[in-house]
Design a protein around this motif. Sequence first.
Motif, PDB file in Angstrom:
ATOM      1  N   LYS A 131       0.802  -1.221   0.000  1.00 15.15           N
ATOM      2  CA  LYS A 131       0.000   0.000   0.000  1.00 15.15           C
ATOM      3  C   LYS A 131       0.836   1.272   0.000  1.00 15.15           C
ATOM      4  O   LYS A 131       0.300   2.365  -0.145  1.00 15.15           O
ATOM      5  N   ILE A 132       2.146   1.137   0.203  1.00 15.62           N
ATOM      6  CA  ILE A 132       3.047   2.286   0.216  1.00 15.62           C
ATOM      7  C   ILE A 132       3.938   2.203  -1.019  1.00 15.62           C
ATOM      8  O   ILE A 132       4.542   1.170  -1.291  1.00 15.62           O
ATOM      9  N   HIS A 133       4.019   3.334  -1.776  1.00 10.20           N
ATOM     10  CA  HIS A 133       4.773   3.317  -3.034  1.00 10.20           C
ATOM     11  C   HIS A 133       5.707   4.526  -3.110  1.00 10.20           C
ATOM     12  O   HIS A 133       5.448   5.576  -2.508  1.00 10.20           O
ATOM     13  N   LYS A 134       6.763   4.356  -3.874  1.00 12.25           N
ATOM     14  CA  LYS A 134       7.683   5.464  -4.123  1.00 12.25           C
ATOM     15  C   LYS A 134       6.934   6.587  -4.842  1.00 12.25           C
ATOM     16  O   LYS A 134       6.194   6.347  -5.791  1.00 12.25           O
ATOM     17  N   GLY A 135       7.130   7.814  -4.370  1.00 12.28           N
ATOM     18  CA  GLY A 135       6.448   8.966  -4.949  1.00 12.28           C
ATOM     19  C   GLY A 135       5.170   9.349  -4.230  1.00 12.28           C
ATOM     20  O   GLY A 135       4.606  10.413  -4.511  1.00 12.28           O
ATOM     21  N   ASP A 136       4.689   8.510  -3.304  1.00  7.08           N
ATOM     22  CA  ASP A 136       3.483   8.845  -2.534  1.00  7.08           C
ATOM     23  C   ASP A 136       3.738  10.074  -1.676  1.00  7.08           C
ATOM     24  O   ASP A 136       4.835  10.285  -1.146  1.00  7.08           O
ATOM     25  N   MET A 186       4.699  19.924   6.981  1.00  5.16           N
ATOM     26  CA  MET A 186       5.138  20.085   5.599  1.00  5.16           C
ATOM     27  C   MET A 186       4.810  18.798   4.842  1.00  5.16           C
ATOM     28  O   MET A 186       4.519  17.762   5.457  1.00  5.16           O
ATOM     29  N   PHE A 187       4.811  18.889   3.523  1.00  5.50           N
ATOM     30  CA  PHE A 187       4.527  17.727   2.681  1.00  5.50           C
ATOM     31  C   PHE A 187       5.756  17.404   1.841  1.00  5.50           C
ATOM     32  O   PHE A 187       6.472  18.303   1.391  1.00  5.50           O
ATOM     33  N   ALA A 188       5.983  16.122   1.644  1.00  3.39           N
ATOM     34  CA  ALA A 188       7.088  15.656   0.816  1.00  3.39           C
ATOM     35  C   ALA A 188       6.663  14.340   0.170  1.00  3.39           C
ATOM     36  O   ALA A 188       5.527  13.892   0.356  1.00  3.39           O
ATOM     37  N   THR A 189       7.547  13.744  -0.589  1.00  2.00           N
ATOM     38  CA  THR A 189       7.244  12.472  -1.247  1.00  2.00           C
ATOM     39  C   THR A 189       8.276  11.417  -0.846  1.00  2.00           C
ATOM     40  O   THR A 189       9.404  11.738  -0.461  1.00  2.00           O
ATOM     41  N   ILE A 190       7.870  10.167  -0.959  1.00  2.00           N
ATOM     42  CA  ILE A 190       8.769   9.061  -0.639  1.00  2.00           C
ATOM     43  C   ILE A 190       9.810   8.948  -1.750  1.00  2.00           C
ATOM     44  O   ILE A 190       9.475   8.803  -2.920  1.00  2.00           O
ATOM     45  N   ASP A 191      11.090   9.026  -1.377  1.00  3.40           N
ATOM     46  CA  ASP A 191      12.172   8.937  -2.353  1.00  3.40           C
ATOM     47  C   ASP A 191      12.700   7.517  -2.515  1.00  3.40           C
ATOM     48  O   ASP A 191      13.220   7.158  -3.577  1.00  3.40           O
ATOM     49  N   GLN A 192      12.591   6.728  -1.471  1.00  3.00           N
ATOM     50  CA  GLN A 192      13.157   5.383  -1.556  1.00  3.00           C
ATOM     51  C   GLN A 192      12.412   4.460  -0.597  1.00  3.00           C
ATOM     52  O   GLN A 192      12.016   4.861   0.502  1.00  3.00           O
TER      53      GLN A 192
END
Length: 373
Positions: free
Chosen positions: A233-238, A251-257
């Motif tokens: 359920k968790i993906h890179k870029g989420d 703050m908001f960010a995205t999953i890099d790895q």
Amino acid sequence: MKKILFILTTALFVYACGSSSVEDDNTKRTKLQELKQQVHTLEQQIDQLEKELSANQTEETIKIKAETLTNKRFQHFIEVTGQVEAEHDVDVSPETSGVIMEVLIKEGQQVSKGQIMARLNTDVLERSIEELQVQLDLATTNYERQKNLWDQNIGSEMQFLQAKNNKESLETRILGLKTQIELAEIKAPSDGVVDIVYQKKGNIGSPQTPFAKVVDVTHLKIYGDISESYITKIHKGDSVKINFPALSSNMFATIDQIGNTIDPASRTFRVRINISNPRKQIKPNLVAVLKFRDYLNDNAIVVPTLFIKEDFTGHYTYIVDSKEGKTVAKKVYVEPGVTDNNLTEVVSGLSAGMQVVSEGYNQIVDGTTVAIN
């Protein structure tokens, strides 16, 4: 004669007793019949009174509040505690050993990659270079003479090669000493801030002893450990919402790895999030709460979790229905889905347009006459 009289007396006594017993049974039967008749009469009277009271009694109406259901966006999130680390956090050590002769930085100073922060004592190396330089000058002169002679076919080839080898050997030794002098300069490995200076002038520096800590806090990384049950359920870029409780900021960010292994002890996998920190408010090792979305339904039926009750049959709630011209509460069984933040998605049993009882549901049962405030 006496025997005859005794027999007659006994017979009369027995007859009298038997007659008395028959009369008692008849009396009891008569009494029982009378009592049964009285019970029947009382039952008829009770039934009549109940009918009269029921006819005159007004049915109680319970006041409630209701919400009309609509399809809405529903999301589920999971939270984990993250570990903030600097992209570059280095304990810098000299590449050779020697006495620290000069410290060129101080704590809190901004440095650039390659900037010299300190120098070790290189007097011995410099004297060695001076001595070798004198020998190199002589070897160079000797080589040039031998070369001129060899060009004129004078002298032996061995003399020429020895002169050349001697000159090149001294050049190599001098170059090695100069390299050692360069290693005696402690340089910043990256842009950053000098956070700690461990040593001072006069201390002996060595590759095993850190001289200073250089930290780049403008670029940070946050690691979070997530249960293996969410691995699909968790993906890179989420997108990830990051909260820093100590700073009262989000703050908001995205999953890099996303890690490729599962920790066998904690049964978790690691994710990495890169963030920029231009104002340098966020510090390494600061507590960060990471909020990941693991479920989304854009057309869900959602009710407060409190509305859903459970009995031996299953989960249920109350909706507003119409029966014989009256507004009544109806008990409907539902299939709850995902729950998040005191809201529950209802997979089946409810649909858009229904009115679910939102207040007063503890005072009603299936079929109770209700009035909506």
